[in-house]
Motif scaffolding. Structure first.
Motif, PDB file in Angstrom:
ATOM      1  N   ASP A  65      -7.589  39.334  -8.885  1.00 13.05           N
ATOM      2  CA  ASP A  65      -8.268  38.073  -9.164  1.00 13.05           C
ATOM      3  C   ASP A  65      -9.756  38.265  -9.410  1.00 13.05           C
ATOM      4  O   ASP A  65     -10.369  37.522 -10.161  1.00 13.05           O
ATOM      5  N   ARG A  66     -10.342  39.264  -8.803  1.00 14.29           N
ATOM      6  CA  ARG A  66     -11.765  39.544  -8.984  1.00 14.29           C
ATOM      7  C   ARG A  66     -12.094  39.712 -10.473  1.00 14.29           C
ATOM      8  O   ARG A  66     -13.091  39.184 -10.960  1.00 14.29           O
ATOM      9  N   ALA A  67     -11.257  40.421 -11.190  1.00 17.21           N
ATOM     10  CA  ALA A  67     -11.467  40.617 -12.626  1.00 17.21           C
ATOM     11  C   ALA A  67     -11.310  39.308 -13.395  1.00 17.21           C
ATOM     12  O   ALA A  67     -12.089  39.014 -14.311  1.00 17.21           O
ATOM     13  N   MET A  68     -10.312  38.499 -13.025  1.00  7.16           N
ATOM     14  CA  MET A  68     -10.090  37.237 -13.726  1.00  7.16           C
ATOM     15  C   MET A  68     -11.251  36.276 -13.506  1.00  7.16           C
ATOM     16  O   MET A  68     -11.727  35.627 -14.441  1.00  7.16           O
ATOM     17  N   TYR A  69     -11.734  36.195 -12.266  1.00  6.77           N
ATOM     18  CA  TYR A  69     -12.878  35.315 -12.000  1.00  6.77           C
ATOM     19  C   TYR A  69     -14.123  35.801 -12.724  1.00  6.77           C
ATOM     20  O   TYR A  69     -14.944  34.999 -13.168  1.00  6.77           O
ATOM     21  N   SER A  70     -14.263  37.092 -12.887  1.00  5.91           N
ATOM     22  CA  SER A  70     -15.384  37.638 -13.637  1.00  5.91           C
ATOM     23  C   SER A  70     -15.306  37.215 -15.106  1.00  5.91           C
ATOM     24  O   SER A  70     -16.316  36.847 -15.706  1.00  5.91           O
ATOM     25  N   LEU A  71     -14.100  37.270 -15.679  1.00  2.89           N
ATOM     26  CA  LEU A  71     -13.923  36.796 -17.056  1.00  2.89           C
ATOM     27  C   LEU A  71     -14.282  35.318 -17.170  1.00  2.89           C
ATOM     28  O   LEU A  71     -14.998  34.910 -18.084  1.00  2.89           O
ATOM     29  N   ALA A  72     -13.767  34.518 -16.243  1.00  4.62           N
ATOM     30  CA  ALA A  72     -14.041  33.076 -16.271  1.00  4.62           C
ATOM     31  C   ALA A  72     -15.533  32.809 -16.128  1.00  4.62           C
ATOM     32  O   ALA A  72     -16.092  31.977 -16.848  1.00  4.62           O
ATOM     33  N   ASN A  73     -16.179  33.519 -15.231  1.00  2.54           N
ATOM     34  CA  ASN A  73     -17.617  33.322 -15.017  1.00  2.54           C
ATOM     35  C   ASN A  73     -18.447  33.818 -16.179  1.00  2.54           C
ATOM     36  O   ASN A  73     -19.532  33.309 -16.427  1.00  2.54           O
ATOM     37  N   SER A  74     -17.952  34.798 -16.920  1.00  2.06           N
ATOM     38  CA  SER A  74     -18.701  35.289 -18.079  1.00  2.06           C
ATOM     39  C   SER A  74     -18.830  34.185 -19.114  1.00  2.06           C
ATOM     40  O   SER A  74     -19.824  34.111 -19.831  1.00  2.06           O
ATOM     41  N   ARG A  75     -17.855  33.319 -19.191  1.00  2.00           N
ATOM     42  CA  ARG A  75     -17.901  32.184 -20.120  1.00  2.00           C
ATOM     43  C   ARG A  75     -19.017  31.227 -19.716  1.00  2.00           C
ATOM     44  O   ARG A  75     -19.783  30.760 -20.548  1.00  2.00           O
ATOM     45  N   VAL A  76     -19.122  30.973 -18.425  1.00  2.00           N
ATOM     46  CA  VAL A  76     -20.164  30.083 -17.927  1.00  2.00           C
ATOM     47  C   VAL A  76     -21.536  30.691 -18.184  1.00  2.00           C
ATOM     48  O   VAL A  76     -22.446  30.015 -18.653  1.00  2.00           O
ATOM     49  N   LYS A  77     -21.669  31.993 -17.915  1.00  2.00           N
ATOM     50  CA  LYS A  77     -22.946  32.671 -18.144  1.00  2.00           C
ATOM     51  C   LYS A  77     -23.325  32.641 -19.617  1.00  2.00           C
ATOM     52  O   LYS A  77     -24.474  32.416 -19.958  1.00  2.00           O
ATOM     53  N   SER A  78     -22.347  32.876 -20.493  1.00  2.00           N
ATOM     54  CA  SER A  78     -22.674  32.932 -21.919  1.00  2.00           C
ATOM     55  C   SER A  78     -23.031  31.557 -22.465  1.00  2.00           C
ATOM     56  O   SER A  78     -23.797  31.447 -23.407  1.00  2.00           O
ATOM     57  N   LYS A  79     -22.511  30.492 -21.865  1.00  2.00           N
ATOM     58  CA  LYS A  79     -22.858  29.146 -22.308  1.00  2.00           C
ATOM     59  C   LYS A  79     -24.297  28.799 -21.958  1.00  2.00           C
ATOM     60  O   LYS A  79     -24.980  28.118 -22.700  1.00  2.00           O
ATOM     61  N   HIS A  80     -24.749  29.283 -20.795  1.00  2.00           N
ATOM     62  CA  HIS A  80     -26.052  28.875 -20.308  1.00  2.00           C
ATOM     63  C   HIS A  80     -27.098  29.973 -20.353  1.00  2.00           C
ATOM     64  O   HIS A  80     -28.271  29.702 -20.172  1.00  2.00           O
ATOM     65  N   GLY A  81     -26.678  31.195 -20.593  1.00  2.00           N
ATOM     66  CA  GLY A  81     -27.618  32.311 -20.558  1.00  2.00           C
ATOM     67  C   GLY A  81     -28.150  32.666 -21.924  1.00  2.00           C
ATOM     68  O   GLY A  81     -28.301  31.832 -22.808  1.00  2.00           O
ATOM     69  N   LEU A  82     -28.406  33.936 -22.105  1.00  2.00           N
ATOM     70  CA  LEU A  82     -28.991  34.460 -23.325  1.00  2.00           C
ATOM     71  C   LEU A  82     -28.185  34.076 -24.558  1.00  2.00           C
ATOM     72  O   LEU A  82     -28.731  33.666 -25.561  1.00  2.00           O
ATOM     73  N   TRP A  83     -26.871  34.186 -24.471  1.00  3.27           N
ATOM     74  CA  TRP A  83     -26.040  33.910 -25.641  1.00  3.27           C
ATOM     75  C   TRP A  83     -25.901  32.429 -25.903  1.00  3.27           C
ATOM     76  O   TRP A  83     -25.613  32.013 -27.013  1.00  3.27           O
ATOM     77  N   GLY A  84     -26.094  31.603 -24.878  1.00  5.57           N
ATOM     78  CA  GLY A  84     -25.957  30.161 -25.049  1.00  5.57           C
ATOM     79  C   GLY A  84     -26.918  29.608 -26.079  1.00  5.57           C
ATOM     80  O   GLY A  84     -26.607  28.672 -26.796  1.00  5.57           O
ATOM     81  N   ALA A  85     -28.114  30.190 -26.152  1.00  4.92           N
ATOM     82  CA  ALA A  85     -29.101  29.719 -27.115  1.00  4.92           C
ATOM     83  C   ALA A  85     -28.664  30.001 -28.542  1.00  4.92           C
ATOM     84  O   ALA A  85     -29.071  29.310 -29.466  1.00  4.92           O
ATOM     85  N   MET A  86     -27.808  31.004 -28.732  1.00  6.72           N
ATOM     86  CA  MET A  86     -27.375  31.375 -30.076  1.00  6.72           C
ATOM     87  C   MET A  86     -26.166  30.572 -30.537  1.00  6.72           C
ATOM     88  O   MET A  86     -25.799  30.606 -31.695  1.00  6.72           O
ATOM     89  N   LYS A  87     -25.555  29.844 -29.619  1.00 14.52           N
ATOM     90  CA  LYS A  87     -24.324  29.139 -29.955  1.00 14.52           C
ATOM     91  C   LYS A  87     -24.601  27.663 -30.213  1.00 14.52           C
ATOM     92  O   LYS A  87     -25.262  26.998 -29.433  1.00 14.52           O
ATOM     93  N   ASN A  88     -24.076  27.178 -31.285  1.00 17.85           N
ATOM     94  CA  ASN A  88     -24.176  25.756 -31.561  1.00 17.85           C
ATOM     95  C   ASN A  88     -22.961  25.022 -31.039  1.00 17.85           C
ATOM     96  O   ASN A  88     -23.059  23.906 -30.577  1.00 17.85           O
ATOM     97  N   ASN A  89     -21.814  25.646 -31.158  1.00 20.41           N
ATOM     98  CA  ASN A  89     -20.565  25.000 -30.773  1.00 20.41           C
ATOM     99  C   ASN A  89     -19.773  25.983 -29.938  1.00 20.41           C
ATOM    100  O   ASN A  89     -19.089  26.834 -30.466  1.00 20.41           O
ATOM    101  N   SER A  90     -19.833  25.860 -28.625  1.00 20.81           N
ATOM    102  CA  SER A  90     -19.182  26.840 -27.747  1.00 20.81           C
ATOM    103  C   SER A  90     -17.850  26.315 -27.234  1.00 20.81           C
ATOM    104  O   SER A  90     -17.603  26.283 -26.051  1.00 20.81           O
ATOM    105  N   ASP A  91     -17.011  25.876 -28.124  1.00 21.94           N
ATOM    106  CA  ASP A  91     -15.693  25.423 -27.710  1.00 21.94           C
ATOM    107  C   ASP A  91     -14.676  26.518 -28.016  1.00 21.94           C
ATOM    108  O   ASP A  91     -14.912  27.669 -27.729  1.00 21.94           O
ATOM    109  N   GLU A  92     -13.557  26.161 -28.608  1.00 23.96           N
ATOM    110  CA  GLU A  92     -12.482  27.120 -28.861  1.00 23.96           C
ATOM    111  C   GLU A  92     -12.881  28.230 -29.818  1.00 23.96           C
ATOM    112  O   GLU A  92     -12.219  29.250 -29.892  1.00 23.96           O
ATOM    113  N   LYS A  93     -13.933  28.073 -30.583  1.00 20.87           N
ATOM    114  CA  LYS A  93     -14.303  29.081 -31.568  1.00 20.87           C
ATOM    115  C   LYS A  93     -14.972  30.291 -30.942  1.00 20.87           C
ATOM    116  O   LYS A  93     -15.178  31.286 -31.599  1.00 20.87           O
TER     117      LYS A  93
END
Length: 132
Positions: A34-62
């Motif tokens: 589960d540690r690996a799965m939660y890391s994957l799930a949390n990476s999505r949250v980090k990418s939405k709000h972190g460095l990559w979040g600024a580069m994304k206009n539409n962070s949904d299914e795409k």
């Protein structure tokens, strides 16, 4: 010096280092937890709000994972895998768009994608026809 990574540490490194990871095959990795799965799930949250979040206009299914094969990963629990599904709406358990492969994981039968959950809700609250 040689670095040895556990299965979880390898997935965590991918989750943290590859924000544009689209497909991941972990078929028959019985040491993935589960540690690996939660890391994957949390990476999505980090990418939405972190460095990559600024580069994304539409962070949904795409964006993010669209294919994940965790067949025969028998150490995983439903809450951890559901967290991944909830974080990546492009992962589907429904027969029409099956992109989260969980075959051989009998303990994961309660994991469902967003559209499967939505279909269940609609069928439960569907109004009954009234005769007037």
């Amino acid at each position: 010096m040689s670095l040895l990574f556990t299965a979880d540490e390898s997935v965590i490194a991918l989750a943290n280092g590859c924000p544009r990871l689209r497909s991941l095959g972990l078929y028959y990795c019985k040491n993935i937890t589960d540690r690996a799965m939660y890391s994957l799930a949390n990476s999505r949250v980090k990418s939405k709000h972190g460095l990559w979040g600024a580069m994304k206009n539409n962070s949904d299914e795409k964006e993010g994972l669209v294919n994940l094969n965790i067949s025969q990963c028998t150490a995983l629990t439903p809450p951890a895998v559901q967290a991944v599904c909830d974080s990546f709406p492009a992962l589907h358990t429904c027969p029409e768009r099956h992109s989260l492969i969980i075959s051989g994981c009998l303990n994961l039968t309660s994991v469902h994608c967003a559209c499967a959950v939505q279909a269940q809700r609609v069928s439960r609250v569907a109004p009954y026809p009234h005769a007037y």
